[in-house]
Design a protein around this motif. Structure first.
Motif, PDB file in Angstrom:
ATOM      1  N   LYS A  93       0.809  -1.221   0.000  1.00 16.60           N
ATOM      2  CA  LYS A  93       0.000   0.000   0.000  1.00 16.60           C
ATOM      3  C   LYS A  93       0.841   1.269   0.000  1.00 16.60           C
ATOM      4  CE  LYS A  93      -3.781  -2.441   0.294  1.00 16.60           C
ATOM      5  NZ  LYS A  93      -4.662  -2.587  -0.884  1.00 16.60           N
ATOM      6  N   GLY A  94       2.131   1.142   0.233  1.00 17.28           N
ATOM      7  CA  GLY A  94       2.991   2.315   0.304  1.00 17.28           C
ATOM      8  C   GLY A  94       3.464   2.768  -1.066  1.00 17.28           C
ATOM      9  N   ASN A  95       4.407   3.692  -1.048  1.00 13.59           N
ATOM     10  CA  ASN A  95       5.004   4.200  -2.281  1.00 13.59           C
ATOM     11  C   ASN A  95       5.832   3.091  -2.924  1.00 13.59           C
ATOM     12  OD1 ASN A  95       6.510   5.495  -4.270  1.00 13.59           O
ATOM     13  ND2 ASN A  95       6.790   7.339  -3.055  1.00 13.59           N
ATOM     14  N   PRO A  96       5.490   2.653  -4.134  1.00 16.95           N
ATOM     15  CA  PRO A  96       6.234   1.538  -4.756  1.00 16.95           C
ATOM     16  C   PRO A  96       7.697   1.872  -4.992  1.00 16.95           C
ATOM     17  CG  PRO A  96       4.770   2.579  -6.350  1.00 16.95           C
ATOM     18  CD  PRO A  96       4.418   3.150  -5.017  1.00 16.95           C
ATOM     19  N   HIS A  97       8.023   3.161  -5.110  1.00 24.50           N
ATOM     20  CA  HIS A  97       9.408   3.545  -5.333  1.00 24.50           C
ATOM     21  C   HIS A  97      10.279   3.314  -4.100  1.00 24.50           C
ATOM     22  CE1 HIS A  97       7.076   5.853  -8.315  1.00 24.50           C
ATOM     23  NE2 HIS A  97       8.121   5.628  -9.099  1.00 24.50           N
ATOM     24  N   LEU A  98       9.636   3.102  -2.948  1.00 19.50           N
ATOM     25  CA  LEU A  98      10.372   2.870  -1.705  1.00 19.50           C
ATOM     26  C   LEU A  98      10.296   1.412  -1.252  1.00 19.50           C
ATOM     27  CD1 LEU A  98       9.291   6.069   0.269  1.00 19.50           C
ATOM     28  CD2 LEU A  98      11.348   5.730  -1.117  1.00 19.50           C
ATOM     29  N   SER A  99       9.725   0.557  -2.087  1.00 18.14           N
ATOM     30  CA  SER A  99       9.582  -0.854  -1.724  1.00 18.14           C
ATOM     31  C   SER A  99      10.935  -1.556  -1.778  1.00 18.14           C
ATOM     32  CB  SER A  99       8.603  -1.549  -2.665  1.00 18.14           C
ATOM     33  OG  SER A  99       9.152  -1.655  -3.969  1.00 18.14           O
ATOM     34  N   VAL A 100      11.015  -2.705  -1.115  1.00 20.81           N
ATOM     35  CA  VAL A 100      12.253  -3.482  -1.099  1.00 20.81           C
ATOM     36  C   VAL A 100      12.657  -3.891  -2.510  1.00 20.81           C
ATOM     37  CG1 VAL A 100      13.303  -5.638  -0.324  1.00 20.81           C
ATOM     38  CG2 VAL A 100      11.867  -4.324   1.244  1.00 20.81           C
ATOM     39  N   LEU A 101      11.689  -4.320  -3.318  1.00 18.34           N
ATOM     40  CA  LEU A 101      12.000  -4.757  -4.677  1.00 18.34           C
ATOM     41  C   LEU A 101      12.528  -3.598  -5.530  1.00 18.34           C
ATOM     42  CD1 LEU A 101       9.070  -7.208  -5.528  1.00 18.34           C
ATOM     43  CD2 LEU A 101      11.459  -7.768  -5.090  1.00 18.34           C
ATOM     44  N   HIS A 102      11.945  -2.414  -5.322  1.00 17.06           N
ATOM     45  CA  HIS A 102      12.384  -1.260  -6.110  1.00 17.06           C
ATOM     46  C   HIS A 102      13.811  -0.873  -5.731  1.00 17.06           C
ATOM     47  CE1 HIS A 102      10.799   1.751  -8.957  1.00 17.06           C
ATOM     48  NE2 HIS A 102      11.761   2.514  -8.468  1.00 17.06           N
ATOM     49  N   ILE A 103      14.098  -0.885  -4.444  1.00 22.47           N
ATOM     50  CA  ILE A 103      15.454  -0.584  -3.990  1.00 22.47           C
ATOM     51  C   ILE A 103      16.429  -1.640  -4.502  1.00 22.47           C
ATOM     52  CG2 ILE A 103      16.931  -0.364  -1.955  1.00 22.47           C
ATOM     53  CD1 ILE A 103      14.455   0.792  -0.505  1.00 22.47           C
ATOM     54  N   ALA A 104      16.005  -2.915  -4.462  1.00 23.70           N
ATOM     55  CA  ALA A 104      16.844  -3.990  -4.993  1.00 23.70           C
ATOM     56  C   ALA A 104      17.118  -3.790  -6.486  1.00 23.70           C
ATOM     57  CB  ALA A 104      16.182  -5.344  -4.755  1.00 23.70           C
ATOM     58  N   SER A 105      16.118  -3.256  -7.199  1.00 23.85           N
ATOM     59  CA  SER A 105      16.300  -3.028  -8.631  1.00 23.85           C
ATOM     60  C   SER A 105      17.415  -2.021  -8.887  1.00 23.85           C
ATOM     61  CB  SER A 105      14.991  -2.548  -9.271  1.00 23.85           C
ATOM     62  OG  SER A 105      14.739  -1.181  -8.987  1.00 23.85           O
ATOM     63  N   TYR A 106      17.509  -0.996  -8.037  1.00 19.98           N
ATOM     64  CA  TYR A 106      18.576  -0.009  -8.191  1.00 19.98           C
ATOM     65  C   TYR A 106      19.944  -0.636  -7.934  1.00 19.98           C
ATOM     66  CZ  TYR A 106      15.167   3.798  -8.465  1.00 19.98           C
ATOM     67  OH  TYR A 106      14.156   4.634  -8.857  1.00 19.98           O
ATOM     68  N   LEU A 107      19.996  -1.576  -6.977  1.00 22.77           N
ATOM     69  CA  LEU A 107      21.254  -2.269  -6.710  1.00 22.77           C
ATOM     70  C   LEU A 107      21.688  -3.090  -7.925  1.00 22.77           C
ATOM     71  CD1 LEU A 107      20.724  -3.484  -3.021  1.00 22.77           C
ATOM     72  CD2 LEU A 107      22.189  -1.621  -3.823  1.00 22.77           C
ATOM     73  N   PHE A 108      20.746  -3.837  -8.511  1.00 19.05           N
ATOM     74  CA  PHE A 108      21.064  -4.616  -9.709  1.00 19.05           C
ATOM     75  C   PHE A 108      21.529  -3.704 -10.843  1.00 19.05           C
ATOM     76  CE2 PHE A 108      18.539  -8.081  -7.799  1.00 19.05           C
ATOM     77  CZ  PHE A 108      19.344  -9.162  -8.109  1.00 19.05           C
ATOM     78  N   LEU A 109      20.825  -2.587 -11.038  1.00 15.38           N
ATOM     79  CA  LEU A 109      21.196  -1.673 -12.115  1.00 15.38           C
ATOM     80  C   LEU A 109      22.573  -1.069 -11.872  1.00 15.38           C
ATOM     81  CD1 LEU A 109      17.775   0.171 -12.598  1.00 15.38           C
ATOM     82  CD2 LEU A 109      18.860  -1.380 -14.218  1.00 15.38           C
ATOM     83  N   GLY A 110      22.822  -0.635 -10.634  1.00 19.62           N
ATOM     84  CA  GLY A 110      24.116  -0.039 -10.324  1.00 19.62           C
ATOM     85  C   GLY A 110      25.262  -1.012 -10.498  1.00 19.62           C
ATOM     86  N   ILE A 111      25.093  -2.225  -9.976  1.00 15.92           N
ATOM     87  CA  ILE A 111      26.138  -3.248 -10.113  1.00 15.92           C
ATOM     88  C   ILE A 111      26.330  -3.623 -11.578  1.00 15.92           C
ATOM     89  CG2 ILE A 111      26.767  -5.627  -9.570  1.00 15.92           C
ATOM     90  CD1 ILE A 111      25.264  -5.244  -6.896  1.00 15.92           C
ATOM     91  N   GLY A 112      25.213  -3.735 -12.312  1.00 18.65           N
ATOM     92  CA  GLY A 112      25.295  -4.106 -13.718  1.00 18.65           C
ATOM     93  C   GLY A 112      26.059  -3.091 -14.542  1.00 18.65           C
ATOM     94  N   PHE A 113      25.733  -1.810 -14.379  1.00 10.06           N
ATOM     95  CA  PHE A 113      26.426  -0.782 -15.159  1.00 10.06           C
ATOM     96  C   PHE A 113      27.885  -0.634 -14.716  1.00 10.06           C
ATOM     97  CE2 PHE A 113      22.166   0.787 -16.442  1.00 10.06           C
ATOM     98  CZ  PHE A 113      22.406   0.874 -17.804  1.00 10.06           C
ATOM     99  N   TYR A 114      28.153  -0.797 -13.423  1.00  9.76           N
ATOM    100  CA  TYR A 114      29.544  -0.747 -12.962  1.00  9.76           C
ATOM    101  C   TYR A 114      30.350  -1.898 -13.559  1.00  9.76           C
ATOM    102  CZ  TYR A 114      33.619  -1.164  -9.974  1.00  9.76           C
ATOM    103  OH  TYR A 114      34.911  -1.277  -9.527  1.00  9.76           O
ATOM    104  N   LEU A 115      29.768  -3.104 -13.541  1.00 10.37           N
ATOM    105  CA  LEU A 115      30.448  -4.271 -14.099  1.00 10.37           C
ATOM    106  C   LEU A 115      30.684  -4.100 -15.593  1.00 10.37           C
ATOM    107  CD1 LEU A 115      31.568  -7.115 -13.662  1.00 10.37           C
ATOM    108  CD2 LEU A 115      29.239  -8.003 -13.986  1.00 10.37           C
TER     109      LEU A 115
END
Length: 219
Positions: A93-115
Motif C-alpha cells: 500500500k505504500g510508495n512503490p518507489h520505496l519498496s524493497v524490490l524497487h530498492i533492490a532493482s537499483y542495486l542490480f542496475l548499479g552493479i550491472g552498469f559498474y560491471l
C-alpha cells in the motif's frame, strides 16, 4: 481519480529514457563485431519495450485489466503506481518507489552498469595489446559483460515487469549463453592453450569466490 493522462502517452519520455540507457550502455560496451551488435541490439530492444509500456502505452495493464480490476477493485489501473505490478500483486500500500524490490532493482542496475564499465576497460586494453583479458572482472568470470547485461535486465524487471519483457528475458539468457560459447571458440583459436588454462580456472558466468581467490593468490 484518474491519472491516465499524466501517466501514459508521454512519448517524449519513452524516447529520452530509452536513449539515455541505450547510449549509456553503448558508451561502455562499444560493439565492434556482428556478435557484439546482436547482443547490444537485443538489450536495446528490451529497453525500448520497457519504456514504451512505462510511459507510452501500458499494454500489460490493458491485457490483464479485467483480472486486475476483479482482484483489486479500488485500483486505478491508469495510474503510474499501478504499473509497478510486483508491488500491486504483493498488496503493498505504500510508495512503490520505496519498496524493497524497487530498492533492490537499483542495486542490480548499479552493479550491472559498474560491471559493464569495468569489463569494457579491461577488454579494451587487452585488445590493444592483442592479449587475453584475465584481470579485473575477467579474473572472476569469463563473460562479465554478458552478466552485466543480465543484471541490468533483472533490475528493470524488478522495477517494472511487463508481459513482453518477461517473455524476452529467457530468450535473451539463451542468446547470451550461445554468444558466450561462440566467443570462447574464437578465443581458443586465437590464444590456444593459454585460453584453456584460463577457462579451467575461471567460471563462465557465476563466480566461485574461494576458488578464484586461490587462483589469484597462487594458493
Amino acid at each position: 481519480m484518474n491519472h491516465g493522462e499524466a501517466a501514459y502517452g508521454v512519448w517524449s519520455l519513452v524516447f529520452i529514457n530509452s536513449a539515455i540507457f541505450i547510449l549509456f550502455a553503448f558508451s561502455f560496451f562499444k560493439p565492434a563485431t556482428a556478435r557484439d551488435w546482436r547482443s547490444f541490439g537485443a538489450f536495446s530492444a528490451f529497453i525500448v519495450a520497457l519504456f514504451v509500456e512505462m510511459y507510452g502505452f501500458p499494454l500489460t495493464i490493458y491485457l490483464i485489466s479485467g483480472w486486475l480490476q476483479s482482484k483489486f477493485p479500488n485500483l486505478d489501473l491508469l495510474s503510474h503506481d499501478a504499473g509497478h505490478l510486483w508491488s500491486t500483486l504483493l498488496g503493498d500500500k505504500g510508495n512503490p518507489h520505496l519498496s524493497v524490490l524497487h530498492i533492490a532493482s537499483y542495486l542490480f542496475l548499479g552493479i550491472g552498469f559498474y560491471l559493464l564499465s569495468a569489463a569494457w576497460n579491461v577488454l579494451y586494453h587487452a585488445q590493444r595489446r592483442h592479449s587475453l583479458a584475465t584481470i579485473g572482472p575477467y579474473a572472476w568470470i569469463r563473460h562479465p559483460q554478458y552478466v552485466a547485461f543480465v543484471l541490468i535486465l533483472l533490475g528493470f524487471l524488478l522495477q517494472w515487469p511487463t508481459l513482453l519483457t518477461l517473455a524476452m528475458f529467457p530468450v535473451l539468457l539463451v542468446m547470451y549463453g550461445r554468444l558466450a560459447v561462440t566467443e570462447e571458440r574464437e578465443m581458443r583459436k586465437q590464444f590456444g592453450a593459454a585460453y584453456d588454462t584460463y577457462a579451467r580456472a575461471t567460471p563462465r558466468f557465476i563466480p566461485q569466490f574461494r576458488r578464484t581467490r586461490a587462483n589469484l593468490t597462487g594458493r
